[in-house]
Design a protein around this motif. Structure first.
Motif, mmCIF file in Angstrom:
data_model
loop_
_atom_site.group_PDB
_atom_site.id
_atom_site.type_symbol
_atom_site.label_atom_id
_atom_site.label_comp_id
_atom_site.label_asym_id
_atom_site.label_seq_id
_atom_site.Cartn_x
_atom_site.Cartn_y
_atom_site.Cartn_z
ATOM 1 N N VAL A 120 0.863 -1.191 0.000
ATOM 2 C CA VAL A 120 0.000 0.000 0.000
ATOM 3 C C VAL A 120 0.895 1.235 0.000
ATOM 4 O O VAL A 120 1.637 1.484 0.971
ATOM 5 N N ARG A 121 0.888 1.957 -1.077
ATOM 6 C CA ARG A 121 1.769 3.109 -1.225
ATOM 7 C C ARG A 121 1.079 4.425 -0.820
ATOM 8 O O ARG A 121 1.685 5.281 -0.194
ATOM 9 N N VAL A 122 -0.161 4.556 -1.238
ATOM 10 C CA VAL A 122 -0.916 5.795 -0.973
ATOM 11 C C VAL A 122 -2.011 5.487 0.045
ATOM 12 O O VAL A 122 -2.816 4.569 -0.173
ATOM 13 N N VAL A 123 -2.024 6.237 1.131
ATOM 14 C CA VAL A 123 -3.025 6.039 2.184
ATOM 15 C C VAL A 123 -4.089 7.124 2.058
ATOM 16 O O VAL A 123 -3.787 8.328 2.170
ATOM 17 N N VAL A 124 -5.305 6.703 1.783
ATOM 18 C CA VAL A 124 -6.437 7.638 1.686
ATOM 19 C C VAL A 124 -7.369 7.464 2.874
ATOM 20 O O VAL A 124 -7.738 8.415 3.555
ATOM 21 N N ASP A 125 -7.796 6.223 3.104
ATOM 22 C CA ASP A 125 -8.672 5.896 4.239
ATOM 23 C C ASP A 125 -8.097 4.637 4.877
ATOM 24 O O ASP A 125 -8.373 3.511 4.427
ATOM 25 N N ALA A 126 -7.282 4.839 5.903
ATOM 26 C CA ALA A 126 -6.530 3.727 6.489
ATOM 27 C C ALA A 126 -7.423 2.578 6.961
ATOM 28 O O ALA A 126 -7.140 1.412 6.641
ATOM 29 N N PRO A 127 -8.520 2.805 7.712
ATOM 30 C CA PRO A 127 -9.336 1.673 8.169
ATOM 31 C C PRO A 127 -9.908 0.853 7.025
ATOM 32 O O PRO A 127 -9.884 -0.390 7.053
ATOM 33 N N ARG A 128 -10.433 1.504 5.990
ATOM 34 C CA ARG A 128 -11.022 0.759 4.882
ATOM 35 C C ARG A 128 -9.946 0.035 4.069
ATOM 36 O O ARG A 128 -10.140 -1.114 3.634
ATOM 37 N N GLN A 129 -8.831 0.718 3.856
ATOM 38 C CA GLN A 129 -7.752 0.065 3.111
ATOM 39 C C GLN A 129 -7.211 -1.139 3.877
ATOM 40 O O GLN A 129 -6.855 -2.165 3.284
ATOM 41 N N MET A 130 -7.146 -1.029 5.210
ATOM 42 C CA MET A 130 -6.701 -2.143 6.039
ATOM 43 C C MET A 130 -7.669 -3.322 5.901
ATOM 44 O O MET A 130 -7.252 -4.482 5.762
ATOM 45 N N ALA A 131 -8.977 -3.042 5.931
ATOM 46 C CA ALA A 131 -9.975 -4.111 5.810
ATOM 47 C C ALA A 131 -9.878 -4.792 4.452
ATOM 48 O O ALA A 131 -9.950 -6.027 4.337
ATOM 49 N N ALA A 158 -7.238 -4.898 2.412
ATOM 50 C CA ALA A 158 -5.976 -5.642 2.307
ATOM 51 C C ALA A 158 -6.033 -6.934 3.113
ATOM 52 O O ALA A 158 -5.513 -7.981 2.671
ATOM 53 N N LEU A 159 -6.664 -6.886 4.273
ATOM 54 C CA LEU A 159 -6.772 -8.084 5.098
ATOM 55 C C LEU A 159 -7.644 -9.129 4.417
ATOM 56 O O LEU A 159 -7.331 -10.334 4.427
#
Length: 403
Positions: free
Chosen positions: A306-317, A319-320
């Motif tokens: 993940v290079r660009v972080v826009v919405d960390a919680p949603r991106q984490m979900a 990616a998981l």
């Protein structure tokens, strides 16, 4: 707050007519007693203006009002008063101004004061034109609220007057040997006061000591009365004057030199509160920024792709979920898991005509939202961690937090 008491002359206003004015400070002390024309009246900014009606301009009447009369509107109540007083008045009721007492007696009776309407309105208009509009109108003397009575000796040495105020009303008589004998003896009032100019005559005629009371002191006592003669046709003008009085007081608070320390104190209090709010907002923003930075660091450390972080919680979900699919592990975003949760929430629901799974979302088509078995499906899915919504006959199911 200071008070300017204007003692209205008995004569109508005319060029050169003098008014007595008593200025009282906030502590009730007489600051000055002057006699000037209305245009020369002066009062401190924000002072209350009280018009005092002399005793000789008022007549007093004790009335038993019909039941419910006080609850009627002003025009009907005035008509009732005119009917009850018509036989007692020497003048036409329509030419008089009436005012009811501040409280009724134990038997429901009430005192009514009457005075010449044109005279009173003329003087109130004169004060208004002079920039000293009255906010209250009080009588010089009013009937006593108790059985005690007071005898006032006023006037000049050439024309001394007796003013007898009791529970039976207010009586005005010239001070002579005959009137002194009429009220003397055992019926002598407990309190006898006299103005300094006529004190000697009062002691001579009444054959006893008297208490000195200046005209200013009597005016101050009258201004503290519960009476306010501004009623009926004068009620609207009183409201206008009161609004102007409040505006003048507000201007005094903003401009008067004596209020400068209070203004600085209020300004300082506002500045301190604003500084405190700004500091609190800055601390909250700093805490939120630190929390967002920590979440970004966790995301980029756990998932280096993940290079660009826009919405960390949603991106984490996301990616998981992708990692779980790649490893062959089940997750809440899998189609099988969502179908199982849907079946738990609506076991009796009909079979969907089509099922689509894309972008971590499940679409069940061909369902009837009005069916009893699907009435509460969205509410039942929410505690399980899923957001569900209807689009016509399609139920769209996504894990909570997914876009």
């Amino acid at each position: 707050m200071s008070t300017l008491i204007v003692i209205l002359p008995a004569a109508p206003p005319a060029t050169g007519t003098l008014c007595e004015a008593v200025l009282v400070d906030a502590g009730g002390r007489v600051v000055r007693h002057t006699q000037v024309t209305p245009n020369l009246l002066s009062a401190p900014r924000g002072a209350e203006i009280v018009a005092l009606v002399p005793a000789q301009k008022l007549s007093w009447h004790r009335l038993q009002l019909p039941r419910g009369a006080l609850g009627r509107g002003a025009p009907r109540l005035r008509a009732v008063l005119e009917g009850l007083l018509e036989e007692r008045l020497l003048d036409e009721p329509a030419r008089l101004h009436f005012a009811l007492g501040p409280q009724a007696g134990p038997d429901g009776s009430v005192w009514v004061a009457a005075c010449e309407q044109s005279w009173l309105q003329a003087w109130l208009g004169t004060l208004e034109q002079a920039g000293q509009g009255a906010t209250r109108i009080v009588p010089e003397l009013a009937p006593a609220a108790t059985e005690t009575s007071t005898l006032h000796v006023t006037g000049t040495p050439d024309q001394p007057q007796l003013l007898f105020a009791s529970a039976g009303g207010v009586t005005r008589l010239p001070l002579t040997a005959a009137t002194a004998a009429l009220i003397g003896g055992s019926d002598m009032p407990q309190t006898v006061v006299a103005e300094p100019a006529v004190a000697e005559q009062a002691e001579q005629f009444l054959q006893g000591p008297v208490t000195l009371q200046t005209r200013s002191e009597r005016a101050v006592i009258a201004a503290q009365s519960d009476w306010d003669l501004a009623q009926f046709e004068l009620l609207r003008t009183r409201g206008t004057r009161l609004r102007r009085q409040l505006a003048a007081q507000g201007a005094s608070l903003l401009l008067a030199p004596q209020w400068r320390p209070a203004r600085w104190a209020a300004l300082g209090l506002i500045v301190v509160n604003l500084a405190g709010l700004l500091l609190l907002a800055w601390r909250e923003q700093a805490a939120q920024a630190a929390q967002r930075a920590a979440m970004r660091e966790i995301l980029t450390t756990t998932f280096p792709d993940v290079r660009v972080v826009v919405d960390a919680p949603r991106q984490m979900a996301r990616a998981l979920s992708a990692l779980q699919r790649d490893k062959g592990a089940t997750s809440g975003a899998d189609m099988e898991t969502m179908l199982a949760r849907y079946q738990e929430s609506a076991p009796d629901a009909p079979v969907a005509s089509a099922i689509e799974f894309a972008a971590d979302g499940l679409q069940l088509k061909g369902l009837d939202p009005a069916a009893a078995s699907l009435a509460e499906v969205t509410a039942r899915l929410k505690p399980l961690g899923y957001a569900a919504r209807w689009e016509e006959d399609t139920l769209i199911l996504k894990p909570e937090g997914m876009p």
